[in-house]
Motif scaffolding. Structure first.
Motif, PDB file in Angstrom:
ATOM      1  N   VAL A   1      -2.641  -5.693 -13.268  1.00  0.00           N
ATOM      2  CA  VAL A   1      -4.000  -6.159 -13.006  1.00  0.00           C
ATOM      3  C   VAL A   1      -4.622  -6.573 -14.338  1.00  0.00           C
ATOM      4  O   VAL A   1      -4.741  -5.763 -15.266  1.00  0.00           O
ATOM      5  N   ALA A   2      -5.028  -7.833 -14.430  1.00  0.00           N
ATOM      6  CA  ALA A   2      -5.525  -8.402 -15.680  1.00  0.00           C
ATOM      7  C   ALA A   2      -7.028  -8.141 -15.853  1.00  0.00           C
ATOM      8  O   ALA A   2      -7.678  -7.501 -15.006  1.00  0.00           O
ATOM      9  N   GLU A   3      -7.587  -8.658 -16.933  1.00  0.00           N
ATOM     10  CA  GLU A   3      -9.002  -8.467 -17.244  1.00  0.00           C
ATOM     11  C   GLU A   3      -9.884  -8.969 -16.100  1.00  0.00           C
ATOM     12  O   GLU A   3      -9.678 -10.055 -15.550  1.00  0.00           O
ATOM     13  N   HIS A   4     -10.881  -8.159 -15.750  1.00  0.00           N
ATOM     14  CA  HIS A   4     -11.912  -8.488 -14.748  1.00  0.00           C
ATOM     15  C   HIS A   4     -11.307  -8.760 -13.366  1.00  0.00           C
ATOM     16  O   HIS A   4     -11.968  -9.356 -12.502  1.00  0.00           O
ATOM     17  N   ALA A   5     -10.085  -8.324 -13.149  1.00  0.00           N
ATOM     18  CA  ALA A   5      -9.435  -8.490 -11.849  1.00  0.00           C
ATOM     19  C   ALA A   5      -9.432  -7.157 -11.106  1.00  0.00           C
ATOM     20  O   ALA A   5      -9.693  -6.096 -11.679  1.00  0.00           O
ATOM     21  N   SER A   6      -9.112  -7.214  -9.819  1.00  0.00           N
ATOM     22  CA  SER A   6      -9.007  -5.988  -9.019  1.00  0.00           C
ATOM     23  C   SER A   6      -7.815  -6.107  -8.079  1.00  0.00           C
ATOM     24  O   SER A   6      -7.451  -7.207  -7.646  1.00  0.00           O
ATOM     25  N   LEU A   7      -7.238  -4.957  -7.774  1.00  0.00           N
ATOM     26  CA  LEU A   7      -6.111  -4.914  -6.846  1.00  0.00           C
ATOM     27  C   LEU A   7      -6.244  -3.676  -5.975  1.00  0.00           C
ATOM     28  O   LEU A   7      -6.449  -2.565  -6.486  1.00  0.00           O
ATOM     29  N   HIS A   8      -6.153  -3.888  -4.661  1.00  0.00           N
ATOM     30  CA  HIS A   8      -6.139  -2.795  -3.692  1.00  0.00           C
ATOM     31  C   HIS A   8      -4.730  -2.697  -3.124  1.00  0.00           C
ATOM     32  O   HIS A   8      -4.229  -3.649  -2.507  1.00  0.00           O
ATOM     33  N   TRP A   9      -4.097  -1.540  -3.316  1.00  0.00           N
ATOM     34  CA  TRP A   9      -2.751  -1.299  -2.780  1.00  0.00           C
ATOM     35  C   TRP A   9      -2.898  -0.249  -1.685  1.00  0.00           C
ATOM     36  O   TRP A   9      -3.116   0.923  -1.947  1.00  0.00           O
ATOM     37  N   LEU A  10      -2.775  -0.696  -0.411  1.00  0.00           N
ATOM     38  CA  LEU A  10      -3.102   0.151   0.738  1.00  0.00           C
ATOM     39  C   LEU A  10      -1.993   0.100   1.787  1.00  0.00           C
ATOM     40  O   LEU A  10      -2.197  -0.375   2.914  1.00  0.00           O
ATOM     41  N   PRO A  11      -0.806   0.581   1.485  1.00  0.00           N
ATOM     42  CA  PRO A  11       0.264   0.562   2.478  1.00  0.00           C
ATOM     43  C   PRO A  11       0.045   1.596   3.578  1.00  0.00           C
ATOM     44  O   PRO A  11      -0.683   2.572   3.397  1.00  0.00           O
ATOM     45  N   GLN A  12       0.695   1.374   4.713  1.00  0.00           N
ATOM     46  CA  GLN A  12       0.727   2.377   5.773  1.00  0.00           C
ATOM     47  C   GLN A  12       1.620   3.542   5.321  1.00  0.00           C
ATOM     48  O   GLN A  12       2.332   3.439   4.328  1.00  0.00           O
ATOM     49  N   PRO A  13       1.604   4.664   6.029  1.00  0.00           N
ATOM     50  CA  PRO A  13       2.333   5.858   5.558  1.00  0.00           C
ATOM     51  C   PRO A  13       3.833   5.635   5.393  1.00  0.00           C
ATOM     52  O   PRO A  13       4.450   4.812   6.065  1.00  0.00           O
ATOM     53  N   LEU A  14       4.394   6.412   4.482  1.00  0.00           N
ATOM     54  CA  LEU A  14       5.841   6.511   4.299  1.00  0.00           C
ATOM     55  C   LEU A  14       6.314   7.755   5.033  1.00  0.00           C
ATOM     56  O   LEU A  14       5.793   8.849   4.818  1.00  0.00           O
ATOM     57  N   ILE A  15       7.320   7.599   5.900  1.00  0.00           N
ATOM     58  CA  ILE A  15       7.872   8.715   6.674  1.00  0.00           C
ATOM     59  C   ILE A  15       9.272   9.028   6.166  1.00  0.00           C
ATOM     60  O   ILE A  15      10.146   8.152   6.153  1.00  0.00           O
ATOM     61  N   SER A  16       9.467  10.260   5.735  1.00  0.00           N
ATOM     62  CA  SER A  16      10.776  10.702   5.256  1.00  0.00           C
ATOM     63  C   SER A  16      11.511  11.368   6.412  1.00  0.00           C
ATOM     64  O   SER A  16      11.240  12.514   6.772  1.00  0.00           O
ATOM     65  N   ALA A  17      12.452  10.627   7.034  1.00  0.00           N
ATOM     66  CA  ALA A  17      13.188  11.142   8.195  1.00  0.00           C
ATOM     67  C   ALA A  17      14.307  12.072   7.748  1.00  0.00           C
ATOM     68  O   ALA A  17      14.770  12.035   6.607  1.00  0.00           O
ATOM     69  N   ALA A  18      14.758  12.908   8.649  1.00  0.00           N
ATOM     70  CA  ALA A  18      15.818  13.871   8.357  1.00  0.00           C
ATOM     71  C   ALA A  18      17.057  13.174   7.818  1.00  0.00           C
ATOM     72  O   ALA A  18      17.443  12.103   8.291  1.00  0.00           O
ATOM     73  N   ARG A  19      17.654  13.770   6.771  1.00  0.00           N
ATOM     74  CA  ARG A  19      18.899  13.334   6.149  1.00  0.00           C
ATOM     75  C   ARG A  19      18.750  12.052   5.350  1.00  0.00           C
ATOM     76  O   ARG A  19      19.739  11.504   4.855  1.00  0.00           O
ATOM     77  N   SER A  20      17.534  11.540   5.202  1.00  0.00           N
ATOM     78  CA  SER A  20      17.340  10.384   4.334  1.00  0.00           C
ATOM     79  C   SER A  20      17.301  10.846   2.877  1.00  0.00           C
ATOM     80  O   SER A  20      17.172  12.035   2.583  1.00  0.00           O
ATOM     81  N   ASN A  21      17.401   9.894   1.969  1.00  0.00           N
ATOM     82  CA  ASN A  21      17.407  10.198   0.537  1.00  0.00           C
ATOM     83  C   ASN A  21      16.770   9.013  -0.181  1.00  0.00           C
ATOM     84  O   ASN A  21      17.419   7.992  -0.408  1.00  0.00           O
TER      85      ASN A  21
END
Length: 294
Positions: free
Chosen positions: A140-160
């Motif tokens: 994000v540069a000078e006088h700029a703005s950034l909104h980072w708003l992802p939906q949830p991350l779900i950690s399922a069984a046996r994932s890595n």
């Protein structure tokens, strides 16, 4: 698009070209009791990068760079004032074991950008025990703005999954970030999940945070970390205006059993809201109570 549409990995080259053999491909850092089989080591995950750049033009913000491949389908949304909006759509199941996913987003001088995702991201085991990576780099540069708003991350069984978010801010830049994690789907334990958040402002660290959940992460479910909850989230705000109006620490939620959130001022100028809850619905309510995001 389903993952079945991804081309199958090529047949390994002869021993005379060792650089392209499966043996040269990094495998998972699994425990001795969970080593990948030769078949699993031969599986090639999806390697994909999405790039977004917002720029100022004629009193508004435009998006001259919007490119994605693999599971990333990037769509321009309707602008809100002088803020450009982009939504990341998933076109295949990802991340799975062995995947290498990357998002790069830049807000140029005086540009204003909001990025969301269309649905939750689900980390799954896939056909290999190798870990997946999901790396995000925001600038994000000078006088700029950034909104980072992802939906949830779900950690399922046996994932890595190993997830990281690296953010570089100019001194006058503004950032609004919301992250939500759900550990396991209904009725199942979570997989392995490692997350790292690194935020720098004018080259100096604002926040350096690393957490681990699931099998192999010591104490993650104990009273000092999640205390039995399965949803965790945070909102990070970096804004020069906080120098003039610094926030005070606050606690949200009266009952620890149903979830609580705490607002903590940070040097930066910045503030961090951290919340724990039994499920994603209560988690969002707590985050909205601490800082509503339209």
């Amino acid at each position: 698009m389903s993952r079945a549409a991804v081309p199958s990995p090529p047949t390994p080259a002869p021993a005379s070209t060792p650089a392209s053999t499966p043996a040269s491909t990094p495998t998972s850092a699994s425990t001795p009791t969970e080593r990948a089989t030769p078949t699993e080591r031969a599986v090639v995950g999806v390697h994909a990068t999405a790039r977004i750049r917002a720029a100022r033009a004629g009193g508004t913000t435009v998006v001259p760079v919007l490119s994605g491949d693999g599971p990333f389908d990037l769509r321009r949304g309707r602008a809100h004032g002088d803020q450009a909006r982009v939504c990341v759509l998933g076109t295949m199941t990802a991340p799975l074991g062995g995947d290498r996913l990357h998002i790069e987003a830049t807000a140029d001088h005086a540009a204003h950008l909001r990025i969301t995702t269309a649905a939750a991201t689900i980390a799954l085991r896939g056909p290999t025990t190798a870990h997946a990576t999901y790396d995000v780099h925001l600038r994000v540069a000078e006088h700029a703005s950034l909104h980072w708003l992802p939906q949830p991350l779900i950690s399922a069984a046996r994932s890595n999954l190993r997830q990281s978010c690296t953010i570089d801010l100019a001194p006058t830049a503004r950032l609004l970030l919301r992250e939500e994690i759900v550990l396991g789907r209904s009725g199942e334990p979570p997989g392995r999940l490692s997350t790292r958040l690194s935020v720098r402002r004018d080259g100096r660290p604002v926040l350096e945070q690393q957490t681990g959940y699931g099998p192999g992460a010591p104490g993650w479910d104990g009273p000092a970390v999640l205390a039995g909850h399965r949803a965790v989230g945070q909102i990070l705000i970096v804004d020069p205006a906080l120098d003039r109006h610094p926030p005070r620490a606050r606690l949200f939620g009266d009952n620890p059993a149903t979830g609580q959130a705490v607002l903590t001022p940070l040097a930066g100028p910045a503030l961090l809201i951290t919340a724990l809850a039994p499920d994603t619905m209560r988690l969002r309510r707590l985050l909205d109570a601490a800082h509503p995001i339209p």
